[in-house]
Design a protein around this motif. Structure first.
Motif, short mmCIF file in Angstrom:
data_model
loop_
_atom_site.label_atom_id
_atom_site.label_comp_id
_atom_site.label_asym_id
_atom_site.label_seq_id
_atom_site.Cartn_x
_atom_site.Cartn_y
_atom_site.Cartn_z
N ALA A 181 -21.56 1.81 -7.32
CA ALA A 181 -20.90 2.18 -6.07
C ALA A 181 -19.56 2.82 -6.38
CB ALA A 181 -20.70 0.95 -5.20
N GLU A 182 -19.12 3.69 -5.47
CA GLU A 182 -17.83 4.34 -5.67
C GLU A 182 -16.78 3.67 -4.81
OE1 GLU A 182 -15.62 8.51 -4.65
OE2 GLU A 182 -17.81 8.51 -4.67
N ALA A 183 -15.71 3.18 -5.44
CA ALA A 183 -14.64 2.52 -4.68
C ALA A 183 -13.60 3.55 -4.29
CB ALA A 183 -14.01 1.42 -5.51
N LYS A 184 -13.15 3.47 -3.05
CA LYS A 184 -12.16 4.42 -2.56
C LYS A 184 -10.98 3.62 -2.04
CE LYS A 184 -12.68 8.82 -0.42
NZ LYS A 184 -13.22 9.57 0.69
N SER A 185 -9.78 3.98 -2.46
CA SER A 185 -8.64 3.15 -2.06
C SER A 185 -7.86 3.79 -0.91
CB SER A 185 -7.71 2.92 -3.25
OG SER A 185 -7.07 4.10 -3.63
N TYR A 186 -7.52 2.97 0.06
CA TYR A 186 -6.75 3.39 1.23
C TYR A 186 -5.42 2.66 1.24
CZ TYR A 186 -10.92 5.53 3.15
OH TYR A 186 -12.00 6.33 3.34
N ILE A 201 -2.78 9.87 1.29
CA ILE A 201 -2.92 8.99 2.45
C ILE A 201 -4.35 9.05 3.01
CG2 ILE A 201 -2.30 10.60 4.30
CD1 ILE A 201 -0.64 7.27 4.10
N LEU A 202 -5.05 10.17 2.76
CA LEU A 202 -6.42 10.31 3.25
C LEU A 202 -7.43 9.78 2.23
CD1 LEU A 202 -6.36 13.94 4.70
CD2 LEU A 202 -5.53 11.83 5.71
N ALA A 203 -6.95 8.98 1.29
CA ALA A 203 -7.82 8.43 0.25
C ALA A 203 -8.39 9.51 -0.64
CB ALA A 203 -8.95 7.57 0.83
N VAL A 204 -7.71 10.66 -0.69
CA VAL A 204 -8.07 11.68 -1.68
C VAL A 204 -7.48 11.22 -3.00
CG1 VAL A 204 -7.73 14.07 -2.39
CG2 VAL A 204 -8.07 13.53 0.01
N ALA A 205 -8.32 11.19 -4.04
CA ALA A 205 -7.86 10.62 -5.30
C ALA A 205 -7.04 11.64 -6.09
CB ALA A 205 -9.05 10.15 -6.13
#
Lengths: 272, 276
Positions: free
Chosen positions: A177-182, B221-225
């Motif tokens: 799974a790909e984790a995305k950080s907010y 801020i938009l969760a763009v890495a």
């Protein structure tokens, strides 16, 4: 020319206002100091009420969040208030963004963190913790019709979580799974709601709140399951490394609140 | 340069000719680059534990930052040129649209625009029926697209003003002369005004490029890495805030320096008076 006159008049008014405010402050200052001085001189008063500043990221309902009148409310503010009464300290809660909340503690901007911080071994290396005050599990939020029901279903999916939280670490450990950080859990849930990610992971109490209580999300989102872990995860109040004094005050107060049954009352208020 | 015969109308009357003494190893650019690279090298060799790990963690973030920056620069240049021409247009409605665009966009912070385009519009798109591919695309708009559109729209407004100022800086006699040579309005603009204006416009536009590159950190801020988010992700796990942000700052510095070199190269190409 006219404009200049108006500007000048505004400037004057502003300056007058400032100096008046300063005068007021100057007048008040000695008055405020006087009782404090008297108190200090008085013979052996009751042990002085200490003030403990807590940093709280108030974006984590129902643990800690802001109500419509911008008051900090939730489970942990209530608990802190009860603890303050039992342990004779005055909790001051400071709303602080999660990103940098630990850096702020290390820099001494506040004495403790009350922000649903899970006690982990990695964190223990850089900070100390009070006794645990809450058990958490990691809840997985999904869209109702997504068909995700187990960890295996998350393979190849994108999972959102708040940066630096145990939910984010858990998301990173799910195979495939790909984790995305907010920055905030709310943004992850919003993205889930808009269908841009497949799941969001956060503390189960928060997940319940978003999935079942929230007017906007409850028709669309659901809590698919709770992640199984080998170790139990607990929340604690974090303090600076080596600050045994604050830990002692907090632990004593927490024990008293738990013994008196007040803890259960607060728990029932937020989780029923 | 094939347009020389037109531009040379004005020889001797152009912008100040920069002298050459600023070249060589000991100018600000080389000092910053060697300093930045030197500190990075020093850190990763003396303390590889956090620093080298951080550096290894960053590359895909650097790529995303590049991607966002370059796409946004292209978008902003196109929007800026259209806006700049629109602002000096004599056609009232076009002028009005361009001016309103500048006023509105310039008055809203980039961060708010990013939030708006991604999260606020995202909610609106959600309610659109999936009747055609545009709606479907809007509904599933990837964060990168939202980020690039927001940055292009924001910087397009600023660049529009730069373009307008540059075009207006060209003496009226230039267009009068070219009109009397029989050029029409668009030819005048293409062959006489813009080639000259471009020289005045380039330094501020280069400045906008660099500002845009740094502002691209806001898209995290938009969760763009991007680079910043990669740094934050590293710090959030390891608690090495100081080390992670030091590395991120240095990498941003190096990228910015590369970009600024590119801009000054373009400037020197355009300064045909002193070109070697």
């Amino acid at each position: 020319m006219k404009l200049f006159v108006v500007m000048a008049a505004l400037g004057m008014m502003f300056m007058l206002g400032c100096s008046k405010a300063e005068e007021k402050k100057a007048e008040e200052a000695p008055k405020a100091e006087a009782p404090a001085a008297e108190q200090a001189a008085a013979p052996a008063p009751a042990p002085e009420m200490v003030e403990i500043t807590f940093a709280s990221d108030c974006t984590w309902p129902p643990m800690e969040f802001l109500d419509a009148d911008k008051n900090i409310v939730g489970f942990s503010p209530d608990l802190l208030e009860a603890m303050g009464k039992a342990g004779n300290f005055k909790p001051v809660i400071q709303n602080t963004a999660w990103d940098g909340i630990f850096a702020g503690l290390a820099a001494g901007k506040y004495q403790a963190i009350s922000s649903s911080v899970s006690i982990t071994e990695e964190r223990k290396a850089t900070m100390d913790f009070s006794d645990p005050y809450f058990e958490v599990k990691q809840g997985v939020l999904v869209q109702k019709d997504s068909g995700i029901a187990t960890v295996e279903d998350l393979k190849g999916k994108v999972i959102g979580a708040q940066i630096g939280t145990t939910g984010y670490f858990a998301a990173g450990q799910i195979d495939g799974a790909e984790a995305k950080s907010y920055d905030e859990v709310g943004l992850a849930v919003e993205d889930l709601y808009n269908g841009r990610i497949d799941a969001a992971i956060c503390d189960d109490a928060v997940a319940y709140d978003y999935a079942l209580q929230n007017e906007k999300y409850k028709d669309t989102l659901s809590l698919a399951f709770v992640l199984e872990t080998d170790q139990k995860e607990y929340l604690g109040f974090a303090v600076q490394k080596g600050d045994t004094e604050t830990v002692k005050i907090l632990n004593e107060a927490l024990a008293k609140v738990k013994a008196s049954g007040e803890y259960d009352t607060i728990y029932a208020k937020w989780f029923k | 340069m094939k347009d020389n015969k037109f531009v040379n109308i004005n020889v001797g009357d152009g912008a100040a000719i920069p002298d050459k003494k600023d070249r060589g190893l000991f100018n600000a650019w080389w000092i910053s680059l060697i300093g930045g690279l030197g500190i990075i090298l020093f850190l990763i060799t003396t303390k590889p534990d956090p620093y080298l790990d951080i550096l290894k963690f960053l590359p895909d973030g650097v790529l995303v930052t590049f991607e966002v920056t370059i796409l946004s620069i292209i978008g902003a240049l196109i929007l800026g040129l259209i806006t700049g021409l629109g602002r000096i247009s004599r056609v009232r409605p076009i002028n009005l649209i361009a001016s309103t665009y500048v006023e509105v966009v310039r008055g809203i912070p980039l961060l708010v625009q990013l939030f708006y385009i991604y999260f606020a519009l995202g909610q609106l798109f959600r309610e659109l029926p999936e009747t055609n591919f545009v709606f479907i695309f809007l509904k599933n708009m990837p964060p990168l697209v939202a980020a690039v559109s927001a940055m292009s729209i924001c910087y397009g407004a600023y660049m529009g003003e730069v373009f307008r100022a540059g075009i207006e800086s060209i003496d009226r006699g230039q267009s009068e002369a070219s009109r009397s040579l029989g050029f029409n309005r668009s030819q005048t603009m293409r062959y006489v005004i813009l080639p000259q204006a471009w020289r005045t416009i380039l330094p501020p536009v280069g400045n906008e490029f660099i500002a845009l590159l740094k502002d691209s950190s806001l898209v995290s801020i938009l969760a763009v890495a991007d680079l910043l988010r990669r740094g934050r992700e590293f710090a959030s796990v390891s608690f090495n805030y100081f080390e992670a942000y030091t590395m991120v700052a240095l990498v941003y510095l190096i990228i910015t320096l590369i970009l600024s070199k590119g801009v000054s190269y373009m400037e020197s190409r355009l300064n045909y008076y002193v070109r070697d």
